[in-house]
Design a protein around this motif. Sequence first.
Motif, PDB file in Angstrom:
ATOM      1  N   ARG A  34       0.791  -1.113   0.101  1.00 35.16           N
ATOM      2  CA  ARG A  34       0.060  -0.084   0.040  1.00 35.16           C
ATOM      3  C   ARG A  34       0.947   1.239  -0.070  1.00 35.16           C
ATOM      4  O   ARG A  34       2.010   1.270   0.392  1.00 35.16           O
ATOM      5  N   TYR A  35       0.450   2.285  -0.394  1.00 23.32           N
ATOM      6  CA  TYR A  35       0.933   3.802  -0.345  1.00 23.32           C
ATOM      7  C   TYR A  35       1.079   3.971   1.048  1.00 23.32           C
ATOM      8  O   TYR A  35       0.600   3.615   2.098  1.00 23.32           O
ATOM      9  N   ASP A  36       2.601   4.496   1.196  1.00 22.66           N
ATOM     10  CA  ASP A  36       2.721   5.032   2.677  1.00 22.66           C
ATOM     11  C   ASP A  36       3.161   6.437   2.449  1.00 22.66           C
ATOM     12  O   ASP A  36       4.220   6.806   1.832  1.00 22.66           O
ATOM     13  N   PRO A  37       2.375   7.166   3.030  1.00 19.96           N
ATOM     14  CA  PRO A  37       2.337   8.801   3.112  1.00 19.96           C
ATOM     15  C   PRO A  37       3.815   9.198   3.516  1.00 19.96           C
ATOM     16  O   PRO A  37       4.465  10.325   3.373  1.00 19.96           O
ATOM     17  N   ALA A  38       4.527   8.546   4.607  1.00 20.93           N
ATOM     18  CA  ALA A  38       5.690   8.882   4.956  1.00 20.93           C
ATOM     19  C   ALA A  38       6.937   8.166   4.505  1.00 20.93           C
ATOM     20  O   ALA A  38       8.272   8.537   4.731  1.00 20.93           O
ATOM     21  N   LEU A  40       8.344   8.650   1.362  1.00 19.89           N
ATOM     22  CA  LEU A  40       9.328   9.503   0.555  1.00 19.89           C
ATOM     23  C   LEU A  40      10.147  10.488   1.457  1.00 19.89           C
ATOM     24  O   LEU A  40      11.262  10.698   1.236  1.00 19.89           O
ATOM     25  N   ASN A  41       9.406  10.942   2.576  1.00 22.41           N
ATOM     26  CA  ASN A  41      10.300  11.679   3.620  1.00 22.41           C
ATOM     27  C   ASN A  41      11.431  10.755   4.283  1.00 22.41           C
ATOM     28  O   ASN A  41      12.414  11.267   4.380  1.00 22.41           O
ATOM     29  N   SER A  42      10.891   9.575   4.538  1.00 25.51           N
ATOM     30  CA  SER A  42      12.137   8.380   5.111  1.00 25.51           C
ATOM     31  C   SER A  42      13.151   8.292   4.092  1.00 25.51           C
ATOM     32  O   SER A  42      14.273   8.499   4.525  1.00 25.51           O
ATOM     33  N   LEU A  43      12.907   8.424   2.762  1.00 28.47           N
ATOM     34  CA  LEU A  43      13.766   8.057   1.773  1.00 28.47           C
ATOM     35  C   LEU A  43      14.538   9.201   1.559  1.00 28.47           C
ATOM     36  O   LEU A  43      16.019   9.118   1.202  1.00 28.47           O
ATOM     37  N   LEU A  44      14.021  10.389   1.590  1.00 27.69           N
ATOM     38  CA  LEU A  44      14.873  11.634   1.602  1.00 27.69           C
ATOM     39  C   LEU A  44      15.800  12.037   2.605  1.00 27.69           C
ATOM     40  O   LEU A  44      16.945  12.330   2.579  1.00 27.69           O
ATOM     41  N   HIS A  45      15.259  11.510   3.701  1.00 22.29           N
ATOM     42  CA  HIS A  45      16.233  11.640   4.857  1.00 22.29           C
ATOM     43  C   HIS A  45      17.389  10.505   5.049  1.00 22.29           C
ATOM     44  O   HIS A  45      18.474  10.961   5.066  1.00 22.29           O
TER      45      HIS A  45
END
Length: 173
Positions: A34-38, A40-45
């Motif tokens: 499923r889509y996880d809204p958090a 991309l922020n985790s990957l960018l971090h």
Amino acid sequence: MGILGKLFGSNDAAKDTISHAAPAEASGPQRTIRYDPALLNSLLHDHAELGALFERIGKLMQDGRYDEIRPELVNFKTRLEAHILTENVRFYTYLEQSLAGDTHNAEMMRDFRREMNTIARGVVVFVKKYQSPGTFDAALQSEFAADYQSVGALFKQRINREESSLYPLYQPD
């Protein structure tokens, strides 16, 4: 063969070993993630953290503190492998499912995935080359500096392209 040659060489060991999700059946895509809204922020971090670690290695090199480089290389490799695992399992699998009907973007995503796996293998080769105990003599220091620059430029370029071209495709359905 240099680091870049190993990165883009055509030996069988360097081929993409990641298995890709099966294509959607005619009855429609079957969601396995499923889509996880958090996410991309985790990957960018992760990208920021990996960049900082790589820069620290460069600073240690500039300061001539080669005895501290080896553990930092292992730390960088470990964190990169964790990042790539997250991308492969959560990010790419979701994109593969959501882009099943978008041939152009699906192919771009697969190309990015293969390229990142190749870069990761190159980083592992780079780390293994310099993590062995021993003296960083002048010749090895010079070789390390050249390899560090090559791997760093490739890695930075890749991260920038991934963030600007691929991450925007990660959207809820």
